[in-house]
Design a protein around this motif. Structure first.
Motif, PDB file in Angstrom:
ATOM      1  N   PHE A 412       0.835  -1.220  -0.144  1.00  0.00           N
ATOM      2  CA  PHE A 412      -0.076   0.110   0.090  1.00  0.00           C
ATOM      3  C   PHE A 412       0.903   1.274   0.034  1.00  0.00           C
ATOM      4  O   PHE A 412       0.243   2.221  -0.253  1.00  0.00           O
ATOM      5  CB  PHE A 412      -1.069  -0.108   1.353  1.00  0.00           C
ATOM      6  CG  PHE A 412      -1.851  -1.238   1.224  1.00  0.00           C
ATOM      7  CD1 PHE A 412      -2.500  -1.534   0.062  1.00  0.00           C
ATOM      8  CD2 PHE A 412      -2.373  -1.410   2.434  1.00  0.00           C
ATOM      9  CE1 PHE A 412      -3.325  -3.012   0.139  1.00  0.00           C
ATOM     10  CE2 PHE A 412      -3.213  -2.625   2.451  1.00  0.00           C
ATOM     11  CZ  PHE A 412      -3.690  -3.222   1.367  1.00  0.00           C
ATOM     12  N   LEU A 413       2.200   1.219   0.290  1.00  0.00           N
ATOM     13  CA  LEU A 413       3.097   2.495   0.359  1.00  0.00           C
ATOM     14  C   LEU A 413       4.251   1.635  -0.427  1.00  0.00           C
ATOM     15  O   LEU A 413       4.585   0.697  -0.444  1.00  0.00           O
ATOM     16  CB  LEU A 413       3.345   2.527   1.815  1.00  0.00           C
ATOM     17  CG  LEU A 413       2.148   3.389   2.618  1.00  0.00           C
ATOM     18  CD1 LEU A 413       2.679   3.579   4.031  1.00  0.00           C
ATOM     19  CD2 LEU A 413       1.957   4.541   1.814  1.00  0.00           C
ATOM     20  N   PRO A 414       5.293   2.777  -0.823  1.00  0.00           N
ATOM     21  CA  PRO A 414       6.576   2.289  -1.224  1.00  0.00           C
ATOM     22  C   PRO A 414       7.210   1.556  -0.473  1.00  0.00           C
ATOM     23  O   PRO A 414       7.207   1.395   0.784  1.00  0.00           O
ATOM     24  CB  PRO A 414       7.211   3.653  -1.471  1.00  0.00           C
ATOM     25  CG  PRO A 414       6.165   4.899  -1.521  1.00  0.00           C
ATOM     26  CD  PRO A 414       5.068   3.997  -0.800  1.00  0.00           C
ATOM     27  N   LYS A 415       8.047   0.725  -0.956  1.00  0.00           N
ATOM     28  CA  LYS A 415       8.781  -0.444  -0.483  1.00  0.00           C
ATOM     29  C   LYS A 415       9.719   0.079   0.450  1.00  0.00           C
ATOM     30  O   LYS A 415      10.124  -0.387   1.494  1.00  0.00           O
ATOM     31  CB  LYS A 415       9.584  -1.287  -1.502  1.00  0.00           C
ATOM     32  CG  LYS A 415      10.104  -2.483  -0.786  1.00  0.00           C
ATOM     33  CD  LYS A 415      10.741  -3.495  -2.012  1.00  0.00           C
ATOM     34  CE  LYS A 415      11.623  -4.921  -1.396  1.00  0.00           C
ATOM     35  NZ  LYS A 415      12.087  -5.423  -2.483  1.00  0.00           N
ATOM     36  N   VAL A 416      10.291   1.441   0.298  1.00  0.00           N
ATOM     37  CA  VAL A 416      11.310   1.764   1.402  1.00  0.00           C
ATOM     38  C   VAL A 416      10.788   2.058   2.567  1.00  0.00           C
ATOM     39  O   VAL A 416      11.634   2.383   3.570  1.00  0.00           O
ATOM     40  CB  VAL A 416      12.054   3.146   0.565  1.00  0.00           C
ATOM     41  CG1 VAL A 416      10.934   4.268   0.656  1.00  0.00           C
ATOM     42  CG2 VAL A 416      13.051   3.609   1.241  1.00  0.00           C
ATOM     43  N   VAL A 417       9.591   2.285   2.662  1.00  0.00           N
ATOM     44  CA  VAL A 417       8.759   2.547   4.020  1.00  0.00           C
ATOM     45  C   VAL A 417       8.898   1.224   4.780  1.00  0.00           C
ATOM     46  O   VAL A 417       8.784   1.541   6.226  1.00  0.00           O
ATOM     47  CB  VAL A 417       7.336   2.984   3.840  1.00  0.00           C
ATOM     48  CG1 VAL A 417       6.958   3.422   5.170  1.00  0.00           C
ATOM     49  CG2 VAL A 417       7.116   4.227   2.880  1.00  0.00           C
ATOM     50  N   SER A 418       9.030   0.175   4.357  1.00  0.00           N
ATOM     51  CA  SER A 418       9.298  -1.053   5.102  1.00  0.00           C
ATOM     52  C   SER A 418      10.702  -1.054   5.682  1.00  0.00           C
ATOM     53  O   SER A 418      11.032  -2.265   6.221  1.00  0.00           O
ATOM     54  CB  SER A 418       8.849  -2.234   4.406  1.00  0.00           C
ATOM     55  OG  SER A 418       9.697  -2.454   3.226  1.00  0.00           O
TER      56      SER A 418
END
Length: 606
Positions: A412-418
């Protein structure tokens, strides 16, 4: 194979993966040949000698932990289940941390100050009835989330359950709503803390200085990772619990006439000005309906055990006792303290109308002490209010950062947020939450009131939707067990209220949303208007827009995932169901042989 090389998983291997999905990320005691994170984390060479300096290790701890790559051909539901089960968050929360988070974590300005607003608009009887009804819903919800959290200690905790047990679009809308709630809470609480110090006559020109100080303290605590959050909340919660217990004892003394001013108080304020506020039955009912949103605000954060439990050292041993403490928190710390508030403070006291939601002078706890001639203690209560505000701000960064990670892992959000570093800190999530906290510097602006009123409107009903989603997830989870010919015998912890508790909780949430809708259309003491309606009910349009937008974007038109397709295995703490059933049966047999008093204690407390 090292973690940097990754691995590929096909649809054909998916069922086999369900029975082998737990890695070091889920259970530190298990060994994994395919994921070698520990070597990277501790940075040791083949001879066992430490590489580099302590400074180098500190710098390296901020590097990202490599996670396995998944087959892009997996379905969205399968990918979400696997990736959230693999997130390398650290399991550092001890049982004592969870116990205090459950007992005192939700005690904040909603109880210390917000209860005064409810007393003024609804009266002491509405106060007790409203908090009791809301408390029964909270207890049902916490038992439901505890049952699932023990079984699935996965990234994001309950924030992933809606996507998994209801529908991807529902999960998207619900999780973004929950993220927005805590994203908004941080600047609100920081400004609230800066306002709280005004109780001692602090010049307003120092407001930005206090904002910067409180923001820095909260951010630094969270940079110590989950252990820092746990220790801080343990201290904060202990202080809040001691304060409330002390007030209850003092309240009993004052009601019986043992205060400096003397005289038996009893229930005189229930007779004059009265148990309910309002000249007519309709006005009294309207006031009663307004209590629910204040009560919900005071219970906000009760669901955190569903997130914190995923980072506990042993969820099976730590989560159930912590969840059961919620019953005692509701009964002792809320109902009893509010009972004495209603006995000691008249609902028509002019001091209940404060200048803000953290105005210590408007706290009924402070008023109750001041009215009966006790000096010094009001300042102590104000210090506790300040601690409570900082506690909520601390929880805001912790919760929001974990929710952001879960949203990113679900796509649901860009991968970098994880991004999670080798110390288990979701650094990007913490950075985003902390950066949004800088909105608190609007405290010196002339538009401060407008900005924060609409921020509050966005998050106003968020908790209701979150709690309703948890109850619905539990209902769907139990239905899937039945549909797939499985039973609760394979559950490490079973909610004492069963699935009926979740039905009760969901029913009450629907009623409370209806009551708040009524109050939004016909506000207490004000005229109906679009501004009043959206300031009280803006959360619902936000959730609906997100839900519909996700449906349109993904062209996913189903309402529910079929029960037979719900994944009940990925991310389980224990996958050997036969062994688990045997352990559960032995524990129940041992408990059945114990004295009745011990069985009662275990049912309610352990």
């Amino acid at each position: 194979m090292s973690s940097s090389e990754g691995f590929q998983m096909s649809n054909q291997d998916y069922k086999d993966a369900k029975t082998n999905i737990n890695t070091e990320f889920i259970d530190p005691d298990l060994e994994s040949e395919s994921i070698d994170i520990k070597k990277e984390t501790f940075n040791y060479n083949q001879t066992g000698e430490e590489k580099g300096s302590k400074w180098r290790q500190f710098i390296d701890s901020f590097k990202r932990v490599e996670v396995p790559e998944l087959d892009p051909n997996l379905t969205e539901q399968e990918r979400i289940a696997i990736i959230t089960a693999h997130t390398p968050l650290k399991h550092h929360l001890k049982s004592r941390h969870l116990q205090m988070i459950a007992i005192g974590g939700a005690i904040g300005t909603g109880l210390f100050v917000g209860s005064g607003t409810a007393l003024r608009t609804a009266g002491p009887a509405s106060l007790i009835i409203g908090w009791s009804i809301t408390g029964s819903m909270i207890y049902s919800m916490v038992m439901a989330v505890a049952e699932m959290a023990v079984l699935y200690p996965i990234s994001g905790g309950f924030t992933t359950y809606a996507t998994r047990f209801i529908d991807e679009s529902f999960g998207f809308a619900n999780n973004f709503n929950y993220m927005l709630q805590w994203l908004v809470v941080l600047p609100l609480e920081i400004v609230s803390a800066s306002i709280t110090v005004n109780y001692w006559g602090t010049p307003t020109k120092y407001r930005d200085g206090f904002v910067a100080l409180f923001w820095l303290v909260i951010v630094i605590i969270n940079l110590f990772g989950v252990k820092g959050y746990g220790e801080a909340e343990f201290i904060f919660s202990t202080i809040k619990v001691i304060t409330v217990v002390g007030f209850i004892i003092l309240g009993l003394v004052l009601v019986c006439g043992g205060g400096p001013t003397g005289g038996y108080v009893g229930a005189k304020y229930w007779h004059d000005p009265g148990a309910f506020v309002g000249a007519t039955a309709g006005a009294q009912f309207q006031g009663f309906c307004s209590v629910f949103v204040t009560a919900a605000f005071s219970f906000s954060g009760s669901e955190l055990i569903g997130i914190a439990g995923s980072e506990a050292e042993n969820p099976r041993k730590a989560v159930p006792p912590a969840a059961k403490q919620v019953f005692w928190r509701i009964l002792l710390f809320y109902i009893l303290s509010l009972l004495f508030i209603g006995l000691l403070v008249p609902s028509n006291d002019s001091r209940l109308i404060g200048s803000s939601n953290v105005d210590a002078a408007a706290s009924p706890f402070v008023i109750a002490i001041t009215v009966h001639g006790i000096r010094g203690l009001p300042s102590v209560i104000n210090v506790v209010i300040l601690i409570a505000v900082l506690s909520v701000g601390n929880s805001a960064i912790y919760t929001c950062s974990r929710t952001l990670v879960a949203l990113a892992e679900q796509g649901f959000l860009p991968k970098v947020v994880s991004y999670i570093d080798r110390s288990g800190r979701p650094l990007v999530g913490i950075a985003i939450s902390s950066f949004f906290g800088l909105v608190a510097f609007v405290a010196q602006s002339d538009k401060e009131g407008d900005v924060f009123n609409w921020l509050l409107a966005i998050s106003g009903l968020s908790s209701f939707f979150t709690w309703g989603a948890i109850c619905l997830c539990h209902i769907r989870f139990r239905a899937a067990l039945k549909a797939q010919n499985r039973s609760t015998d394979e559950l490490p912890f079973v909610s004492p209220l069963g699935v009926f508790g979740s039905y009760w909780g969901l029913f009450l949430i629907v009623l409370m949303l209806a009551a708040q809708f009524y109050v939004a259309i016909f506000p207490v003491g004000d005229t109906p208007s679009a501004t009043n309606f959206f300031s009280a009910y803006l959360s619902l349009p936000v959730v609906l827009v997100m839900y519909i937008a996700h449906k349109l974007w993904t062209k996913n038109w189903k309402i529910f995932i079929p029960l037979g397709q719900l994944d009940l295995d990925t991310g389980r703490k224990q996958l050997d169901l036969d062994l688990l059933r045997q352990e559960v049966a032995e524990e129940r047999a041992t408990l059945a042989a114990r004295p009745r008093w011990f069985r009662i204690y275990t049912f309610w407390c352990a």
